[in-house]
Design a protein around this motif. Structure first.
Motif, short mmCIF file in Angstrom:
data_model
loop_
_atom_site.label_atom_id
_atom_site.label_comp_id
_atom_site.label_asym_id
_atom_site.label_seq_id
_atom_site.Cartn_x
_atom_site.Cartn_y
_atom_site.Cartn_z
N UNK A 159 26.23 -6.06 66.44
CA UNK A 159 27.33 -6.63 67.16
C UNK A 159 27.46 -5.85 68.45
N UNK A 160 27.77 -4.54 68.35
CA UNK A 160 28.00 -3.63 69.48
C UNK A 160 26.69 -3.14 70.16
N UNK A 161 25.54 -3.21 69.75
CA UNK A 161 24.22 -3.00 70.36
C UNK A 161 24.13 -1.55 70.49
N UNK A 162 25.30 -0.58 70.77
CA UNK A 162 24.86 0.66 71.03
C UNK A 162 26.41 1.47 70.94
N UNK A 163 26.36 2.54 70.58
CA UNK A 163 27.76 3.64 70.92
C UNK A 163 27.55 4.05 72.03
N UNK A 164 28.80 4.17 72.70
CA UNK A 164 29.11 4.44 74.13
C UNK A 164 28.74 5.83 74.49
N UNK A 165 28.73 6.88 73.49
CA UNK A 165 28.54 8.32 73.64
C UNK A 165 28.11 8.83 72.32
N UNK A 166 28.02 10.19 72.29
CA UNK A 166 27.81 10.84 71.17
C UNK A 166 28.99 10.97 70.52
N UNK A 167 30.28 11.38 71.27
CA UNK A 167 31.73 11.43 70.80
C UNK A 167 31.81 9.73 70.11
N UNK A 168 31.60 8.83 70.65
CA UNK A 168 31.94 7.33 70.07
C UNK A 168 31.02 7.41 68.81
N UNK A 169 29.89 7.79 68.52
CA UNK A 169 29.01 7.79 67.51
C UNK A 169 29.88 8.64 66.54
N UNK A 170 30.63 9.92 66.73
CA UNK A 170 31.02 10.63 65.75
C UNK A 170 32.33 9.77 65.33
N UNK A 171 33.04 9.01 66.23
CA UNK A 171 34.16 8.46 66.00
C UNK A 171 33.86 7.25 64.94
N UNK A 172 32.71 6.55 65.18
CA UNK A 172 32.14 5.72 64.36
C UNK A 172 31.98 6.08 62.88
N UNK A 173 31.40 7.38 62.85
CA UNK A 173 31.15 7.88 61.47
C UNK A 173 32.55 8.31 60.69
N UNK A 174 33.41 8.73 61.38
CA UNK A 174 34.66 9.36 60.80
C UNK A 174 35.36 7.96 59.93
N UNK A 175 35.82 6.93 61.02
CA UNK A 175 36.47 5.72 60.44
C UNK A 175 35.59 4.93 59.65
N UNK A 176 34.37 4.76 59.88
CA UNK A 176 33.52 3.88 58.72
C UNK A 176 33.62 4.65 57.67
N UNK A 177 33.56 6.00 57.32
CA UNK A 177 33.50 6.55 56.17
C UNK A 177 34.83 6.23 55.44
N UNK A 178 35.83 6.35 55.88
CA UNK A 178 37.09 5.80 55.60
C UNK A 178 37.38 4.52 55.05
N UNK A 179 36.90 3.72 55.74
CA UNK A 179 36.90 2.29 55.60
C UNK A 179 36.03 1.83 54.39
N UNK A 180 34.71 2.36 54.33
CA UNK A 180 33.85 1.96 53.23
C UNK A 180 34.30 2.48 51.95
N UNK A 181 34.66 3.64 51.83
CA UNK A 181 35.37 4.33 50.80
C UNK A 181 36.38 3.73 50.51
N UNK A 182 37.37 3.03 51.23
CA UNK A 182 38.18 2.05 50.75
C UNK A 182 38.01 0.80 50.10
N UNK A 183 36.65 0.31 50.43
CA UNK A 183 36.11 -0.99 49.75
C UNK A 183 35.52 -0.63 48.54
N UNK A 184 34.91 0.72 48.43
CA UNK A 184 34.29 1.07 47.08
C UNK A 184 35.44 1.23 46.09
N UNK A 185 36.74 1.39 46.46
CA UNK A 185 37.87 1.72 45.67
C UNK A 185 38.62 0.48 45.59
N UNK A 186 38.57 -0.57 46.18
CA UNK A 186 39.13 -1.88 46.26
C UNK A 186 40.42 -1.71 46.86
#
Length: 379
Positions: free
Chosen positions: A312-339
């Motif tokens: 949907x996003x096509x690309x990350x805007x920068x290396x910093x944006x990709x790092x933000x992606x990794x940080x927040x997605x980690x917490x979001x997906x771990x939330x899902x795994x723990x309901x």
């Protein structure tokens, strides 16, 4: 029921003065905010994060949604909010990664991420490495979790740095960087049967393929056993596998070698068989260790979320944006795994952080510990 709506929260801070006091004019301090002097509450920022990383809505689409409600928010403003939040959440991400690396049997996977490369006028290919752990199938004591780590390229050295110091079994797919990791002697690999099965499935789906179809039947027998023992202790699983899966594995290996000798070595079926046989030790490692799963599906499912956001996003805007992606997605997906509800979690955690939650108690804010903390607070 009514649709979600925005509301304005007004904080009034009257000033007081007294001729009898020497302190002059007094005024209550403004409440701490993630965006100092900005309009969003922590709940609003959390909504942006969840919409982007859990619901896969790029920021420009979110800006359009807000505009329909009469709220003018530029995409760059939303990106700034995401950056602020990711900065404050980074210690949580680092701690989550440390916790997962300490597990006895982690899972690993990877996926590519297009990243804007302004100096070249096009995108480059970065990589998100996923480190996960899920002990629920063998009633392990630890909650599940996943952490992504961004790398600006696909060099195998990135993987080496991510798992530095780890010794034990890592469950992986067939990516060629993992055998190089095993060559260092500190890590044993348990390969994924789903990836091995996929090669035979593609052949069987394309048309009549009796050998590939027969291979799928062999593989199905292993999964039937796994279905019976899911949720049992690691030792129980090991004993059943020794009794039932070991004979099947020995027979399957003999069958694969016999079929490989009968067919042309240049066809895709031969490639599928060689893929399995070249990884046979790692594919059958689960028989002697009840903690190991037959496949890597836990981390594969979490990677799908990354792929949806990437689509949907096509690309990350920068290396910093990709790092933000990794940080927040980690917490979001771990939330899902723990309901857990990611929105409620991020709202609460961001509020606690801006109000000075002590760093020494950071484990209380991890998604995998969040439920226990909430229940204790209620009690």
């Amino acid at each position: 029921m009514v649709p979600a709506q925005f509301r304005v929260v007004v904080t009034r801070r009257p000033k007081y003065a007294s001729r009898a006091c020497e302190d002059g004019v007094l005024q209550a301090e403004a409440p701490a905010r993630l965006i100092e002097g900005g309009p969003p509450t922590e709940a609003t920022v959390a909504q942006v994060l969840v919409s982007k990383y859990a619901d896969h809505l790029p920021l420009y689409r979110q800006a359009q949604i807000y505009a329909r409600q009469g709220i003018a928010l530029d995409r760059s403003t939303l990106a700034d909010w995401v950056g602020h939040a990711a900065f404050h959440l980074r210690p949580l991400h680092e701690r989550l990664l440390t916790v997962l690396r300490a597990r006895s049997k982690p899972l690993a996977d990877e996926t590519t991420v297009p990243v804007l490369d302004p100096g070249r006028g096009r995108t480059k290919t970065g990589q998100l490495w996923a480190h996960a752990a899920d002990d629920r199938p063998w009633r392990g004591p630890d909650p599940p979790g996943i952490a992504y780590v961004y790398a600006p390229d696909r060099k195998a050295e990135r993987l080496f740095s991510h798992v530095a110091g780890f010794k034990g079994v890592v469950q992986v797919d067939g990516y060629n960087a993992y055998p190089k990791l095993a060559e260092r002697g500190e890590v044993e690999l348990a390969f994924c049967w789903v990836h091995m099965r996929r090669n035979f499935y593609e052949l069987a789906r394309a048309g009549p393929a009796p050998i590939a179809s027969e291979a799928l039947k062999h593989i199905a027998a292993f999964y039937a056993i796994e279905k019976e023992i899911r949720g049992r202790s690691a030792e129980e699983r090991r004993l059943v596998r020794q009794q039932k899966s070991r004979p099947l594995a020995d027979a399957f290996e003999v069958w694969l070698r016999a079929k490989l000798a009968l067919i042309s070595q240049k066809i895709k079926l031969a490639e599928a068989i060689r893929y399995a046989l070249s990884r046979w030790q790692g594919l059958t490692r689960f028989i002697d260790d009840g903690r190991i799963e037959l496949d890597n599906n836990t981390v594969e499912r979490s990677i799908r979320s990354i792929k949806l956001s990437r689509k949907n996003a096509l690309f990350a805007g920068s290396d910093g944006g990709a790092e933000h992606w990794a940080v927040v997605a980690s917490l979001v997906e771990t939330c899902k795994l723990n309901d857990h509800d990611p929105l409620a979690y991020l709202t609460d955690v961001l509020t606690r952080i801006v109000n000075g939650h002590p760093n020494r108690e950071i484990d209380q804010l991890l998604p995998c510990a969040y439920r226990a903390q909430a229940l204790q607070a209620v009690a």
